[in-house]
Design a protein around this motif. Structure first.
Motif, mmCIF file in Angstrom:
data_model
loop_
_atom_site.group_PDB
_atom_site.id
_atom_site.type_symbol
_atom_site.label_atom_id
_atom_site.label_comp_id
_atom_site.label_asym_id
_atom_site.label_seq_id
_atom_site.Cartn_x
_atom_site.Cartn_y
_atom_site.Cartn_z
ATOM 1 N N LEU A 250 0.827 -1.211 0.000
ATOM 2 C CA LEU A 250 0.000 0.000 0.000
ATOM 3 C C LEU A 250 0.857 1.255 0.000
ATOM 4 N N SER A 271 -4.395 -2.215 5.242
ATOM 5 C CA SER A 271 -4.495 -0.800 5.633
ATOM 6 C C SER A 271 -4.414 -0.638 7.147
ATOM 7 N N ILE A 282 -5.271 6.630 1.936
ATOM 8 C CA ILE A 282 -5.613 5.477 1.082
ATOM 9 C C ILE A 282 -7.101 5.522 0.754
#
Length: 336
Positions: A250, A271, A282
């Protein structure tokens, strides 16, 4: 004398055309309960047909319950359940979303029709077998024309051409190559995705990069990729397309678009292992609404599956032969 609807240019076997003509006229009340049909000899002579052809058609009509034979007298229209409309649904797969379409379709039809369901599993050869086995046995054939990406489109079109256009309903996917006038309720995947992402530009403005997680083995429409790419190029965003979320690291200022729920779960888990928050550093956007996505506050882009089923059934009952684009929209939540 009763008039058959036969088309000399139709490739459908003559006996099936006889079956289709008689069934259609029973449904339209042109032929009524207990009405006598022409004899095998009469039809053979009137339409220059082999006796075997007429015998085969009458045998099939009898097996389906549309007519009955009275010894020494002939063939008569049966009074079976006032002969409900018979519909064959041929889906590409059975999923929670397809079930929504199915039950909405049944609800609108109510007691006016009996519906059978078969699955072709994206396989054009299996689809051909299903249609060949069932031609002439139903009033309508409702087909989801999703097939393996490597499928020869000519094969799928050849099979669809076996079904009379006034009996065919295309559902969920548009086929521009099929030019005969039939009823179609469809998603425009490429334009729907591009337009819906464009409508969310205010939410996407804070992300410099977008990643589409699109499994190559999921048999999803490639038009989704085209729509995603079109939006990113027009919005001047960096973009990437990945097979899965497992190997994805990510990055901040990135919005992820996912098709499968396994990838959605993987991205949510990742996340939570970073200092980034969903909806800020994000972004996360998923295809197709579920109760779980609502509870997790995940932004969703989706077609209206219930409307698709209702619309197809209502237009079928009205005997329409038109193309209708199904609604597609975004549900804004905190993940974007």
């Amino acid at each position: 004398m009763y008039k058959l609807q036969l088309n000399p240019n139709d490739k459908t076997p003559k006996y099936k055309q006889i079956v289709q003509s008689v069934v259609a006229d029973i449904e339209r009340a042109v032929l009524r309960k207990n009405e006598q049909l022409p004899s095998i000899s009469e039809l053979s002579e009137e339409y220059y047909l082999a006796r075997d052809t007429v015998e085969k058609a009458y045998r099939e009509l009898k097996e389906q319950g549309y007519i009955t034979a009275v010894q020494g007298k002939g063939f008569y229209v049966n009074g079976k359940e006032h002969n409900k409309m018979r519909i064959l649904l041929v889906f590409n797969k059975l999923s929670s979303y397809k079930k929504i379409i199915y039950y909405a379709f049944l609800k609108v039809l109510g007691e006016k029709a009996s519906v059978d369901l078969q699955i072709h599993h994206y396989n054009a050869r299996l689809f051909e077998e299903i249609i060949d086995k069932n031609l002439g046995k139903y009033n309508y054939y409702v087909v989801m024309p999703h097939f393996f990406p490597e499928t020869d489109k000519n094969l799928a079109l050849k099979v669809l051409d076996k079904i009379p256009p006034n009996e065919l309903v295309l559902l969920d996917k548009d086929l521009p190559e099929y030019t005969s006038p039939c009823l179609s309720v469809y998603q425009d995947f490429e334009n729907d995705v591009a337009d819906t992402l464009e409508s969310a530009n205010d939410l996407l403005a804070k992300y410099q990069r977008m990643v589409l997680i699109f499994p190559s083995d999921g048999n999803y429409p490639q038009e989704i990729v085209k729509g995603f790419r079109f939006f990113c190029i027009n919005a001047r965003k960096e973009y990437a397309i990945r097979e899965n979320a497992t190997d994805e690291t990510l990055q901040p200022q990135t919005a992820y678009v996912v098709v499968e729920e396994t990838d959605l779960a993987e991205l949510i888990k990742k996340s939570r292992q970073t200092p980034y928050t969903l909806g800020n550093e994000i972004g996360l956007l998923s295809f197709n609404e579920t109760t779980l996505k609502e509870l997790l506050d995940i932004t969703v882009i989706t077609t209206d599956f219930e409307t698709m089923g209702r619309t197809a059934a209502a237009l079928l009952l009205d005997k329409k032969q038109i193309k209708v684009k199904n609604p597609f929209y975004i549900i804004r939540r905190k993940s974007l």
